[in-house]
Every structure is written in C-alpha cells, then in structure tokens.
Design an enzyme around this catalytic site. Sequence first.
Site, PDB file in Angstrom:
ATOM      1  N   GLU A  27       1.691 -18.702 -43.288  1.00  0.00           N
ATOM      2  CA  GLU A  27       0.607 -18.495 -44.257  1.00  0.00           C
ATOM      3  C   GLU A  27       0.125 -19.792 -44.888  1.00  0.00           C
ATOM      4  OE1 GLU A  27       4.467 -17.769 -46.541  1.00  0.00           O
ATOM      5  OE2 GLU A  27       3.641 -17.436 -44.556  1.00  0.00           O
ATOM      6  N   ASP A  56     -26.973 -44.690 -26.436  1.00  0.00           N
ATOM      7  CA  ASP A  56     -27.984 -45.671 -26.067  1.00  0.00           C
ATOM      8  C   ASP A  56     -27.306 -47.038 -26.039  1.00  0.00           C
ATOM      9  OD1 ASP A  56     -30.327 -46.938 -25.503  1.00  0.00           O
ATOM     10  OD2 ASP A  56     -31.390 -46.312 -27.306  1.00  0.00           O
TER      11      ASP A  56
END
Length: 877
Positions: free
Chosen positions: A307, A349
Amino acid sequence: MRFRLADALHRPPQRRPADGGDTSTATDVLSMPIEAFLRSVGTQVEGLDQAEASRRLSIYGENDTGRQRNGSLKAIAKALLNPLVAILLLSSLVSAFLGEATSAAIIVAMVMLSLALDFGLSYRSQRAAERLREEVAPTATVRRDGAWKELPRRVLVPGDLVRLSAGDRIPADARLVYARDLHVQQAALTGESAPVEKRPVDVPARVANAADAEHVVFLGTSVVAGTATAIVFATGGNAAFGKIAGALAERPPPTGFERGLAAFSLLIMRTVFFLVLFVMMASVAFGRSGLESLLFAVALAVGLTPEFMPMITTVTLASGAIRMAKRHVIVKHLAASDNFGSMDILLSDKTGTLTSGEMGLESSVDAHGVASERPFELAYLNSAHETGISSPLDKAILAFRFVDTQAWRKLDEIPFDFERRCLSIVVLRDDHAVLIAKGAPEALLQRCTGYESAGRILPLDTDALAGCTATFRSLGEQGLRVLAVAFRDVDIRSGYSTQDESALVLAGFLSFVDPPLVGVVDTLQALGRDGIGVKVLTGDSDSVARHVCGKVGLDPGRIVLGEEIDALSDMGLAALAERTTIFARMLPAQKHRVVTALQGRGHVVGFLGDGVNDAPSLHAADIGISVVNATDIAKDAADIILRERRLDVLHDGVIEGRRAFANVMKYLLMGTSSNFGNMFSMAAGVLFLPFLPMLPMQILLNNFLYDLSQVTIPTDRVDDEQVHGPQIWDIRLIRNFMLLIGPISSVYDFLTFLVLLRFFRADETLFHTGWFVESLATQTLVLFVIRTFGNPLRSRPSGLLIASTLTVVAVSMMLPFTPWAAALGFTALPPSFFAFLGVATATYLLIVEFAKRLLFRRVARQACAGSSGGSVGDLSS
C-alpha cells in the site's frame, strides 16, 4: 464540438473595471465596431500601464484556465475511500462493538500512521513537482507602460495589447487590431485540423459561430504563420477555452511506467484475491471465530498489498525530478522520468544539438559562386526591416557588417511561413519600390525567372538554373547553410501578398557556418554506450547533413530524404527507419511518421524539438523533449524541458531517470517477494496450527514497520550497471522473482514454526512474538541483497536506507520487552531465540543471494536472445 464553443461565448462578459462598465454580452463584444469595442474593454491601442493592469488583475483574477490541484482535504478523502482502508476501518468498528477495544485501537492507529506518512511525503513530492512546473509557465509578449515585455501568461487582463507570431500559443481571447498573413490552428476548439486565416475588421458582421469570426483569436489556439497584435477581452475561466477546457481535455496515452504499474497492480490483485479466499475458507472450515477470521484475512490482504507503493513511486520519481532539475532538466510529469530512462532511440535535429546553433555569415556570392556584395546588401535590407520571426540567420546578417538603410522606407512585409519557406520585405527609396525575398534556395528558385550577374539581369533558363543549383549545392556540401536572395521592382501600393513573390531575379546566395558543439563527439559516444541510438531528422539538404554528421562522429550511411518516406508503406518505413541514421529534407508529417514507425518496432522513442512544426512529433513520441526557449506549442507538447539545449544535459537526465526507475523496481521486488513469502506462510499456518499464526493487529504492525523501513529507498544509490541501458518494465521478472524468493522466505518461516513449537515449546503468545521478530528481520534485511543485481558486499547502500532498515529491526526486537508488549500480544523472548535468529537470517540472505544470481543470469540470457531477434520489447509485458 461547435455548439460547446458557442455556448461558452454566450455568457455574461467580464466587466471593465471603470465605473459604469458595459454589460453587453460576449457575442455583442465580438460584433462591435472597433471604437465601441475599445470603450467596452476600457483600453486604447497603446495597451495598459502597469498600475491599471495590476488593478484589473485583482478584479478578474489570474489568466488561468483552472489547472486542477489536489487539496489536502481531497487527498485525505481519497485515501480514506481506498477499499482496503475502508474494510480495515469497518473491521475496527466491529471489533470495538464486540468489546475488542485494544484490537480496534491498534488497527485504527496503524491505518492512520500509514495514511499520515503517505500523505505527508506525497504532498511534499507534489509541491516539489509543482515548483518545477512553474519554471516552464507559458509567457506572452504584452505592451505595458508603452514598451513590449515578455510576461507570464497568467498576469494578462482584459485590455492588454499582445503581440503574436508564428509558433505562439494565443494567451487569451483577443480581438485583432493588426494582422499580416495570420493563420491560426483552432483544432483545440473546433476539432478542424486545417488552419484558418484571421484579419482585423473595423465593423464585423455577426456570425452564427464565434469560431468563424475572422477578427477574433482564442485562448488555447496557436499561430501557424504570420504576425499580429490583438487586444485581450476575456481571460482565464471567462475565455472560450476556459469554459470547455475540461470537456476538450484528452488524457494522453498511458506511459510505459503507467502501463507497468497497472500490470503490477493486476498481478497483486489476483494473488491477494485467491490467498484471502483460501484463508477465509480454511478458517471457517476449522471452526474459528468469523470476526477473527475476517480480521485475519483482511490483515493478510493488507500485508500482501504494497500500500505504500504510490507513495514510494511518487517520492522516488519526484526525487529523481529534483535531481534532474539540478542538472538543468525539468520534468513536467513525474511519470515521464521513467520513460526518459527507458528511451533507446533519440530523434533530433542537428542545429543546436550537434552544432552550436549560432550562425555566422561565411560568404556572399552571386549565382555563379563569385564573391559579390549585392546579395548581402539586399539581405541586410530585408532583415533590418523584418518584424516577424527573428531567426539566427537574420542575426548573423545584421551582425556581419553595418549597412546604412536610412534612405529606405518599409512599405510592407510578407511574413515567413513553413509552406513558402521564404520571407519578403517591400521597401521604397526615391519613388522606387523593391520587393526583396530571402529563403530556402529550392523554394526561392521556383519563383525566379532571371538572375543577376555582373550588374546584368539574365534569363534563368534550364542551363542557368542548373548552374545556380550547382552553386548552392556545392556550398551545402561544405557543411554550410545556404540562403537565397532575390528581388523585383514592384508598383507602389497599400499592400502586397504572396502572389507578388513571382518573376523574381536571383541576386545570389549567402552561406552560413554552424560549427559542431564542443564535446558533442564524446556525448554521442556516451549515449551509444548507454544504449541510446541517435538519429538526425533535419530539414536541411542531405549534403549539409552528411558533412555535419561526419564531423561529429555519426556514420551517415545511406541518407533517406523526406520524399522517399512518402513513397513507403508503414511497414517499409519501419524497417528502413531502424537502419537509417540521417533523414534529410524532412517535413513535419514525415518526422511524425518516423516516430510512429520506430514505436511500431518496439522502440521507446524520444524526440527533441523546439519549433511549431515539431509539435506533432513531440506529442506522438514516448518522451517529448523541448527547451526553455522553444515555442509555446513545442513546450506544451513536451514531457521534458531542457534548460540548455545540449546533448550532455539530456544524457544526464536520462541517467537520473534510470536511477529513479531502478529504485522503484527495488521496492516492487522487495514488496512482492518478501510479502508473498510471509503471507503464504500465514495461509499455510492456518491449516495445521491450533491458533492463528499471527494476530490481525500484529500483521498490520509488522506490515507498517516493514513499509516504514522502505521509505528511504528513493535515497539509495544505484549500481552503474543499472543505468547503462534502457530500463524496461518486465512483469514476468517481478512475478518470477516473487515465485522464487517468496517460497525461500516461507521455508525459513516454517523452520521458525518448528523451532518455536519443538525446541521452545511456545504457547500462542510466544509463537506470535517469535515469528513476528523473525519475519520482520528477514524480510527487511534481505533488502541489502535484493537492492543490487551484483555482489551486495560491493554495492554500498545509502546511509538513510541503512539507518531505517536497522532501526526497524531493532524496534521489532525490543517491542516484546516494552510496557506495550501485552497490549500488542507479545511476550519476552528467551536469549537463545536470538542466537537462532542470527543463524537463520544469515543463511537466508546467502540462499537468496544465490537464487537471485541464478534468476538474473537467466534473464540476461533471455535478453541477449531477444535482442538478437531485433526487438527491444521482447522482455516487456
């Protein structure tokens, strides 16, 4: 979609702050003549001063469309509604009703302590992430106090004058007072993909749909081409986008991290369901108390369920995000840091990534490549009078040498757009008007019918065109960026359009050099060693791309052009993209296809971009990466933002992402294996023990202390081996680890049962105490073995992790001797039990280490076999 926009605009408008403000509807505002509109919003075309803007901000509030924030009460309510928490609290009420006040109090205390710790750490992580997001808040160009300023978008108010250009995200609903070839993408509001043209209108006509108003732009839409200035009339929740943002917001596709967590949760859910069902049936069959069996089964479910997993993952990823921020990497979404670490292909690029991005003018030549000042002088006139997008080439032209342009007066400007790939300025001197265009050579040559040579204008026939083409290609093959310059005489009139960009005369070419970045060769080699392949997608020519990539150590191989991609099927492109390093002459749609093609082959793809045309690829990539000075659209589409556009910064961020992933995986392996072993032992103990193996409140306390020892995992060190390759979710690995290590833990639990019953003649209380201490010691100390894939004696854990683990073990050993022992169901243990505990723990850790090495060696062999098949995703679930 359209009716929602219309509904959003048919609303009471924001009142102007001046007394006696207009109360006309928003639709009336859109249809007002410009003079009435200015009176309605209480402004002038010069914009506002800062004092008035501040006053209006206090009235209208921030220009924020309502980003959801999780308040404290909401977070607590959400935690209390967790099914397991609700069952535990219900069980405590039943226990209290039946007189088991101590059990009820212990259950409530354990739940509240868990929730408090989860909430506190998660809240701190959320605040840290929020501060990081604030660093990339969108901005707008606003006229305040008579000057243009770059301000945060949130401070805009009705009456502000804003300036827009290609690449900008429109910051608020505004009416145009000036526009030049303005095209706006309104898909966020209308769902229509095609951009629409906008222009100012003094007396607008009424329209059925506000989106069709050609003189109005809306918050959330974006400028595709052109320039404009506009006056804001609606901000924040009063803007059209603010009204429908919730309905239009689409949840992005789940990341690999989210898919992994979902698969892990399903695995735990199945295990919990069958284990708890078995325990309940066995307890009832043996005639035990129904309430006691229910409490035990629920506690067992809690013990098996990690949990603290949301808290641990949140804290780990937030810690990683904070470390990334120190390395100039901003994470917009915490889960993105995991994808960052999983990335195995980076598309980028070359400009600003492989090269410095700071252009310098190298030469000015005529159509035949002969040095000439004429192209430079014309380009200088163009750049000096340009008011649209400021490019590095313009800066290089203006910085090269000063040219006196006072004799020239600007008549008009035809802004740059991505379709024409050129920009034109019309200037006048002595009743002589000239249109000067500069742009990509291929695009501009198509508009030329002549060329200038030695002061003469000659026809651009086939042979001349071939010569001009050879000139700029020769420059490109030298690694130079080439810009064509052309001109024509035009008549003097009030305005010009793209139709006037015809019958041009080519003056020549300018060449620019963009040198490789210092250290980029070493960075590319480091990325390759860490399993990240770099592929270059550029709009430049193949000759330029080949020259630059060769200088930085990338083997260009066969360069693929954008036009070749259009002719390929998706399957054909996927196969080609994997073996191609350089893509040249790429359009936005072609970049997008390369991204999706590589994803289809199982790669985790990162895309680095900063322009308007990069937005589709940034959104489609597994991890979109942009930079702080990118366009608003690019930053909005990105998951990661780099403060500096350098590959070494990106590489540092990837390593931090992998560290965060590795620490999350430690918790998952720990939680599943140790918890599964202990819970399996409890389930088996129900069958042959005359009492429950452990009381429900003891299970909860055991689980809480165990989880407490794990909260420092985010601070742990990570082995170098775990960051030298992409991290991929493998649910099968987690499952196999649980099924292998868990039973080993159970074997030692059964050994403890035997020792307690046979040698210590333990009663129920002594049995519970002895097994509580043994289970907690073994399942926490085993972390030092599981936390590393290698030799645990050579991998040093963090100081906080050592402290938290040893403290929890010490607490478990001391609890039976404290005043609270009786209330917890414990009793003092004999000294000889601790001798057994030491031997058992040491041998347990040795066996787990042996089993771990066997499992990881098998996984490594499978990984090698999978990679030889050409897919990186073979091991992922």
